[in-house]
Write a protein that holds these residues in place. Structure first.
Motif, PDB file in Angstrom:
ATOM      1  N   GLY A  19     -32.518 -14.292  16.585  1.00 54.35           N
ATOM      2  CA  GLY A  19     -33.717 -14.984  16.123  1.00 54.35           C
ATOM      3  C   GLY A  19     -33.403 -16.292  15.444  1.00 54.35           C
ATOM      4  N   CYS A  20     -32.236 -16.854  15.790  1.00 54.18           N
ATOM      5  CA  CYS A  20     -31.890 -18.128  15.169  1.00 54.18           C
ATOM      6  C   CYS A  20     -31.355 -19.051  16.231  1.00 54.18           C
ATOM      7  CB  CYS A  20     -30.851 -17.953  14.067  1.00 54.18           C
ATOM      8  SG  CYS A  20     -29.298 -17.288  14.669  1.00 54.18           S
ATOM      9  N   GLY A  21     -31.343 -20.328  15.922  1.00 57.00           N
ATOM     10  CA  GLY A  21     -30.813 -21.304  16.849  1.00 57.00           C
ATOM     11  C   GLY A  21     -30.816 -22.659  16.193  1.00 57.00           C
ATOM     12  N   LEU A 108     -24.119 -27.863  16.288  1.00 61.27           N
ATOM     13  CA  LEU A 108     -24.141 -27.809  14.828  1.00 61.27           C
ATOM     14  C   LEU A 108     -25.524 -28.233  14.377  1.00 61.27           C
ATOM     15  CD1 LEU A 108     -20.759 -29.676  14.096  1.00 61.27           C
ATOM     16  CD2 LEU A 108     -21.100 -27.204  14.212  1.00 61.27           C
ATOM     17  N   ALA A 109     -26.144 -27.448  13.527  1.00 59.02           N
ATOM     18  CA  ALA A 109     -27.477 -27.767  13.028  1.00 59.02           C
ATOM     19  C   ALA A 109     -27.497 -27.654  11.509  1.00 59.02           C
ATOM     20  CB  ALA A 109     -28.519 -26.821  13.636  1.00 59.02           C
ATOM     21  N   PRO A 110     -28.280 -28.507  10.835  1.00 60.59           N
ATOM     22  CA  PRO A 110     -28.365 -28.414   9.376  1.00 60.59           C
ATOM     23  C   PRO A 110     -29.135 -27.172   8.948  1.00 60.59           C
ATOM     24  CG  PRO A 110     -29.916 -30.046  10.211  1.00 60.59           C
ATOM     25  CD  PRO A 110     -29.100 -29.595  11.388  1.00 60.59           C
ATOM     26  N   VAL A 111     -28.768 -26.649   7.800  1.00 59.54           N
ATOM     27  CA  VAL A 111     -29.414 -25.470   7.221  1.00 59.54           C
ATOM     28  C   VAL A 111     -29.992 -25.868   5.866  1.00 59.54           C
ATOM     29  CG1 VAL A 111     -28.998 -23.182   6.257  1.00 59.54           C
ATOM     30  CG2 VAL A 111     -27.919 -23.827   8.416  1.00 59.54           C
ATOM     31  N   GLU A 112     -31.224 -25.484   5.613  1.00 58.99           N
ATOM     32  CA  GLU A 112     -31.853 -25.784   4.326  1.00 58.99           C
ATOM     33  C   GLU A 112     -31.066 -25.119   3.191  1.00 58.99           C
ATOM     34  OE1 GLU A 112     -34.269 -27.771   3.738  1.00 58.99           O
ATOM     35  OE2 GLU A 112     -34.948 -28.182   5.779  1.00 58.99           O
ATOM     36  N   PRO A 113     -31.000 -25.749   2.016  1.00 56.10           N
ATOM     37  CA  PRO A 113     -30.216 -25.206   0.904  1.00 56.10           C
ATOM     38  C   PRO A 113     -30.594 -23.787   0.496  1.00 56.10           C
ATOM     39  CG  PRO A 113     -30.845 -27.476   0.451  1.00 56.10           C
ATOM     40  CD  PRO A 113     -31.569 -27.080   1.698  1.00 56.10           C
ATOM     41  N   GLY A 165     -25.453 -24.796   4.534  1.00 57.47           N
ATOM     42  CA  GLY A 165     -25.563 -26.182   4.983  1.00 57.47           C
ATOM     43  C   GLY A 165     -25.461 -26.378   6.477  1.00 57.47           C
ATOM     44  N   VAL A 166     -24.791 -25.460   7.184  1.00 58.79           N
ATOM     45  CA  VAL A 166     -24.555 -25.649   8.616  1.00 58.79           C
ATOM     46  C   VAL A 166     -24.626 -24.320   9.359  1.00 58.79           C
ATOM     47  CG1 VAL A 166     -22.902 -26.355  10.394  1.00 58.79           C
ATOM     48  CG2 VAL A 166     -23.066 -27.669   8.287  1.00 58.79           C
ATOM     49  N   GLU A 167     -25.300 -24.341  10.502  1.00 59.54           N
ATOM     50  CA  GLU A 167     -25.230 -23.230  11.441  1.00 59.54           C
ATOM     51  C   GLU A 167     -24.648 -23.763  12.743  1.00 59.54           C
ATOM     52  OE1 GLU A 167     -28.034 -19.649  12.364  1.00 59.54           O
ATOM     53  OE2 GLU A 167     -28.759 -21.377  13.496  1.00 59.54           O
ATOM     54  N   ALA A 168     -23.589 -23.120  13.215  1.00 67.71           N
ATOM     55  CA  ALA A 168     -22.923 -23.553  14.439  1.00 67.71           C
ATOM     56  C   ALA A 168     -23.043 -22.471  15.501  1.00 67.71           C
ATOM     57  CB  ALA A 168     -21.450 -23.837  14.158  1.00 67.71           C
ATOM     58  N   ALA A 186     -13.491 -19.803  17.610  1.00 65.70           N
ATOM     59  CA  ALA A 186     -14.700 -20.580  17.330  1.00 65.70           C
ATOM     60  C   ALA A 186     -14.849 -20.836  15.831  1.00 65.70           C
ATOM     61  CB  ALA A 186     -15.932 -19.856  17.873  1.00 65.70           C
ATOM     62  N   VAL A 187     -14.530 -19.842  15.006  1.00 65.14           N
ATOM     63  CA  VAL A 187     -14.596 -20.029  13.550  1.00 65.14           C
ATOM     64  C   VAL A 187     -13.628 -21.135  13.126  1.00 65.14           C
ATOM     65  CG1 VAL A 187     -14.098 -18.976  11.311  1.00 65.14           C
ATOM     66  CG2 VAL A 187     -15.381 -17.691  13.026  1.00 65.14           C
ATOM     67  N   ASP A 188     -12.409 -21.115  13.651  1.00 65.68           N
ATOM     68  CA  ASP A 188     -11.432 -22.158  13.321  1.00 65.68           C
ATOM     69  C   ASP A 188     -11.927 -23.532  13.771  1.00 65.68           C
ATOM     70  OD1 ASP A 188      -9.736 -20.304  12.187  1.00 65.68           O
ATOM     71  OD2 ASP A 188      -8.474 -20.097  13.962  1.00 65.68           O
ATOM     72  N   LEU A 189     -12.534 -23.576  14.945  1.00 65.80           N
ATOM     73  CA  LEU A 189     -13.066 -24.832  15.461  1.00 65.80           C
ATOM     74  C   LEU A 189     -14.143 -25.391  14.537  1.00 65.80           C
ATOM     75  CD1 LEU A 189     -13.571 -26.954  17.714  1.00 65.80           C
ATOM     76  CD2 LEU A 189     -15.115 -25.282  18.770  1.00 65.80           C
ATOM     77  N   VAL A 190     -15.081 -24.556  14.138  1.00 67.24           N
ATOM     78  CA  VAL A 190     -16.171 -24.990  13.257  1.00 67.24           C
ATOM     79  C   VAL A 190     -15.622 -25.430  11.912  1.00 67.24           C
ATOM     80  CG1 VAL A 190     -18.238 -24.236  12.018  1.00 67.24           C
ATOM     81  CG2 VAL A 190     -17.907 -23.570  14.419  1.00 67.24           C
TER      82      VAL A 190
END
Length: 197
Positions: A19-21, A108-113, A165-168, A186-190
């Motif tokens: 349910g996220c993107g 990469l998308a911004p995440v609200e605080p 701050g970030v969702e990848a 993928a975690v290391d990449l992000v």
């Protein structure tokens, strides 16, 4: 005409399950900045807010994913702007080598605080789903999980990495003879794209 690749289906399935993107970070309520200083909890203020502001082009992302995109070409729709990062690589038109019928993507998308971390429970209960054990993600109050479809020789993996701050979302997988862009990779990449620590 571009061939459909399993990765697109995998990423879409992962987004539906969680349910996220990737979504624009602008447009929050105008009163959010006017709340009293007592509103943030101590745990919120202790967590850093990550950013992808230092990523200015897909060429920078390409350098980070180079081991995984051999034989692929950039997608013309790739973009980096104030709303996020969306970079992908796919088979060239007319590609006949089965080893190159694959795709890699990084979003990469911004995440609200004040946003809450996504719940990975549905993915964890799915075949091929797993919650990724990462000291770096855990230390920053984040969560990482992936969903893999395929076999040990060839499989598509969609990984979500969420930190304040970030969702990848990273799409990759495992192909015989190529480095595996699996959940831990993928975690290391992000981490490399959004943080120097």
């Amino acid at each position: 005409m571009r061939r459909p690749v399993p990765l697109s289906v995998t990423a879409a399935a992962l987004m539906l399950l969680t349910g996220c993107g990737a979504a624009p970070g602008a447009g929050g309520t105008p009163t959010a900045d006017a709340t009293s200083p007592a509103d943030p909890s101590p745990s919120d203020s202790a967590q850093p807010q990550f950013s992808f502001a230092q990523v200015s082009s897909c060429a920078e992302v390409e350098a980070a994913v180079q081991p995984y995109i051999e034989g692929l070409v950039p997608n013309e729709a790739s973009v980096v702007d104030e709303w996020g990062v969306s970079c992908s690589w796919e088979p060239a038109d007319g590609e006949l080598d089965p080893a190159n019928i694959r795709a890699v993507s990084v979003q990469l998308a911004p995440v609200e605080p004040d946003a809450e971390a996504p719940d990975p429970s549905l993915v964890a209960q799915s075949d091929g789903g797993t919650v990724i054990d990462s000291d770096w993600v855990s230390a920053h109050g984040g969560v990482a999980f992936s969903l893999t479809l395929g076999t040990a020789v060839a499989g598509a993996t969609a990984t979500t990495v969420w930190v304040p701050g970030v969702e990848a979302t990273v799409g990759g997988g495992t192909w015989d003879g190529y480095p595996a862009l699996d959940g831990p990779a993928a975690v290391d990449l992000v981490r490399g794209l959004i943080s120097a620590s």
